[in-house]
Design a protein around this motif. Structure first.
Motif, PDB file in Angstrom:
ATOM      1  N   ASN A  87      20.814 115.773  57.822  1.00 40.59           N
ATOM      2  CA  ASN A  87      21.937 115.128  58.513  1.00 40.59           C
ATOM      3  C   ASN A  87      22.188 113.678  58.129  1.00 40.59           C
ATOM      4  OD1 ASN A  87      20.575 117.093  60.950  1.00 40.59           O
ATOM      5  ND2 ASN A  87      22.699 117.371  60.391  1.00 40.59           N
ATOM      6  N   VAL A  89      24.015 111.962  56.352  1.00 47.19           N
ATOM      7  CA  VAL A  89      25.232 111.998  55.537  1.00 47.19           C
ATOM      8  C   VAL A  89      25.730 110.567  55.293  1.00 47.19           C
ATOM      9  CG1 VAL A  89      26.703 112.343  57.576  1.00 47.19           C
ATOM     10  CG2 VAL A  89      27.552 113.037  55.354  1.00 47.19           C
ATOM     11  N   TYR A  97      20.647 113.853  49.618  1.00 45.85           N
ATOM     12  CA  TYR A  97      20.482 114.071  51.069  1.00 45.85           C
ATOM     13  C   TYR A  97      20.197 112.768  51.810  1.00 45.85           C
ATOM     14  CZ  TYR A  97      19.961 118.767  49.246  1.00 45.85           C
ATOM     15  OH  TYR A  97      20.173 119.941  48.584  1.00 45.85           O
ATOM     16  N   ASN A 101      26.272 112.828  49.935  1.00 42.90           N
ATOM     17  CA  ASN A 101      27.272 113.824  50.329  1.00 42.90           C
ATOM     18  C   ASN A 101      26.744 115.250  50.395  1.00 42.90           C
ATOM     19  OD1 ASN A 101      26.963 114.220  47.602  1.00 42.90           O
ATOM     20  ND2 ASN A 101      29.104 114.743  47.273  1.00 42.90           N
ATOM     21  N   LEU A 102      25.438 115.462  50.212  1.00 41.33           N
ATOM     22  CA  LEU A 102      24.900 116.820  50.354  1.00 41.33           C
ATOM     23  C   LEU A 102      24.451 117.098  51.789  1.00 41.33           C
ATOM     24  CD1 LEU A 102      22.837 117.279  47.045  1.00 41.33           C
ATOM     25  CD2 LEU A 102      25.223 117.850  47.524  1.00 41.33           C
ATOM     26  N   ILE A 104      25.011 116.808  56.088  1.00 39.97           N
ATOM     27  CA  ILE A 104      26.175 117.039  56.960  1.00 39.97           C
ATOM     28  C   ILE A 104      25.984 116.360  58.316  1.00 39.97           C
ATOM     29  CG2 ILE A 104      26.875 119.212  55.884  1.00 39.97           C
ATOM     30  CD1 ILE A 104      25.489 120.616  58.276  1.00 39.97           C
ATOM     31  N   HIS A 307      22.581 122.346  54.784  1.00 45.28           N
ATOM     32  CA  HIS A 307      23.200 121.268  53.993  1.00 45.28           C
ATOM     33  C   HIS A 307      24.449 121.868  53.367  1.00 45.28           C
ATOM     34  CE1 HIS A 307      21.286 123.249  50.537  1.00 45.28           C
ATOM     35  NE2 HIS A 307      20.104 123.114  51.126  1.00 45.28           N
ATOM     36  N   VAL A 308      25.225 121.097  52.644  1.00 43.41           N
ATOM     37  CA  VAL A 308      26.522 121.640  52.185  1.00 43.41           C
ATOM     38  C   VAL A 308      26.374 122.873  51.299  1.00 43.41           C
ATOM     39  CG1 VAL A 308      27.902 119.530  52.411  1.00 43.41           C
ATOM     40  CG2 VAL A 308      26.656 119.960  50.291  1.00 43.41           C
ATOM     41  N   ASN A 312      27.283 127.192  52.994  1.00 44.22           N
ATOM     42  CA  ASN A 312      28.405 127.926  52.405  1.00 44.22           C
ATOM     43  C   ASN A 312      27.943 129.087  51.528  1.00 44.22           C
ATOM     44  OD1 ASN A 312      30.627 126.464  53.519  1.00 44.22           O
ATOM     45  ND2 ASN A 312      29.998 124.736  52.240  1.00 44.22           N
ATOM     46  N   ASP A 317      24.410 129.619  58.999  1.00 45.83           N
ATOM     47  CA  ASP A 317      24.155 128.830  60.207  1.00 45.83           C
ATOM     48  C   ASP A 317      22.955 129.406  60.968  1.00 45.83           C
ATOM     49  OD1 ASP A 317      25.157 131.100  61.573  1.00 45.83           O
ATOM     50  OD2 ASP A 317      27.193 130.309  61.489  1.00 45.83           O
TER      51      ASP A 317
END
Ligand SMILES: [Zn+2]
Length: 430
Positions: A87, A89, A97, A101-102, A104, A307-308, A312, A317
């Motif tokens: 986190n 970010v 990290y 930007n990796l 969140i 993380h990003v 995705n 989650d």
């Protein structure tokens, strides 16, 4: 002027009466409570007031509540605790990290999953923690705790390979200074064939007063022995994350020849080593988790390593990770335990992850949906599942912070002006 003063007094009195008339802020009605720490697995109601759980019992009177959550047909659990997240970010180029930007922002991805507490897994180190605290921890509604990286710089790519920046003493000093937030020490991604980083992380945990070390066992060539890690280097209570990973550069817990969990893994568990999922991008493989599940070897804690990248891809989650363990045979009770009271115990914050009367009112209301769900891992292996957990509503410190389908009445609490009761009675509105 006099008229407006009088009007204000009437408004204040009315709102004061509203406040005085209600015993509870929120009542959650008719849900199936699973609270493993208190051994509750039954349909009951929960009352919340002043940010705390004030009652857990059958048939709480909803007339005494400002808001009522209709939880019929749903599960009510302690707010979920995800002990492996990223986190920190930020906007620094190439910082990954650590202020990069990796990572969140927590609030965007927690509440919609029933998560109320995250533990950032070593994104910051002793040198960068104050920045992380100021720009994320202090301004998030999610409770953000942290494992402090043994690397002073934190997870800034190649910096993680520098043993000269692994200072156990400085790490322990900062961990102690922020002991309400820093719950452990993290080692990650180290690729050298060398025990020094592991030993420094453990040393820092001991110097900081006996907090656990969470080990992401890098990718040494040749791989270092995890038997030696569990039995000789770690202390009881230390956490082995990515426990169902199957990467060439790391030793894994299931022997691919026999398809059985290696015997020393059971010995390690007996010794007190904690097995954490830390799902991540490529750190969970069904080829490890399914054979382990067949033997009844399940994780102590389920966590995302969100993380990003991972969010995705196959991981997505917290509730998807939990649903995968349900799908391979872990009971719903044990899945909830591994996402609430167990992680709370691992980070030595046992006041969290339960619905005890007097505990902070962090609550998740979950729907176990029925249908056809494809739960795949990063290798492309897919488990067809008929059930999947979805978050209906989340309460953080007694406030509704997420409500998917408007199951609370009224949806927004009436606006009230909090006044001193005595001064309202006196007509003192100044
Ligand atoms: Zn991680």
């Amino acid at each position: 002027m006099r008229k407006s003063c009088l009007l204000l007094f009437v408004l204040v009195s009315l709102s004061g009466q509203v406040l005085l008339a209600q015993t509870y802020d929120i009542v959650i009605k008719g849900g199936h409570i699973i609270d493993p720490k208190n051994d509750i697995d039954a349909i009951m109601d929960i009352a919340i007031s002043g940010g705390k759980i004030v009652s857990v019992s059958k048939n709480i009177d909803t007339k005494q509540a400002i808001q009522v959550v209709d939880a019929k047909g749903l599960y009510v659990t302690p707010g979920l605790i995800d002990i492996h997240t990223h986190n920190f970010v930020g906007t620094q180029p190439d910082h990954q990290y650590e202020d990069g930007n990796l990572a969140i922002a927590p609030d965007g991805f927690t509440f919609r999953n029933g998560v109320t507490t995250v533990v950032d897994a070593g994104s910051s180190g002793w040198r960068t923690f104050p920045t992380f605290k100021a720009q994320t921890i202090d301004i998030s509604q999610t409770r953000v705790l942290a494992f402090l990286n043994i690397v002073g710089e934190g997870m800034r790519g190649t910096y993680e390979q520098n043993p000269n920046d692994m200072d156990a003493r400085m790490t322990a000093i900062v961990a102690k200074k922020y002991k309400d937030i820093i719950v452990g020490i993290k080692l990650a991604h180290y690729t050298g064939h060398d025990w020094t980083p592991t030993d420094r992380a453990v040393e820092a945990g001991t110097l900081a007063g006996g907090i656990p070390a969470m080990i992401d066992f890098g990718g040494s060539t040749p791989p270092l022995s995890i038997e030696e890690l569990f039995m000789k280097h770690l202390r009881p209570g230390d956490i082995f994350t990515h426990c169902f990973g199957q990467l060439g550069s790391r030793e894994y817990i299931v022997d691919l020849q026999t398809n059985k969990v290696k015997p020393f893994v059971y010995e390690a568990r007996k010794r007190g080593i904690m097995f954490d999922v830390g799902y991540g991008g490529i750190s969970f493989a069904y080829s490890q988790a399914i054979p382990a599940a067949k033997e009844g070897f399940f994780p102590n804690s389920i966590s995302t390593d969100i993380h990003v990248g991972s969010m995705n891809d196959a991981m997505k989650d917290m509730l998807t990770c939990m649903s995968k363990f349900l799908a391979i045979g872990m009971s719903l009770h044990d899945v909830i335990q591994a996402s609430t009271s167990n992680p709370a115990k691992e980070i030595k914050h046992e006041e969290l992850g339960n619905l005890s009367v007097g505990a902070v009112a962090d609550v998740a209301v979950l729907n176990l949906r029925e249908g056809k769900f494809g739960l795949f891992d990063y290798t492309g292996y897919k488990v067809e599942a008929s059930k999947k957990l979805e978050c209906e509503l989340t309460i953080r410190a007694g406030k509704i912070v997420y409500d998917l389908n408007g199951i609370v009445t009224p949806i927004y609490p009436p606006k009230v002006v909090v006044v001193n009761k005595q001064s309202a009675l006196n007509g003192d509105t100044h």
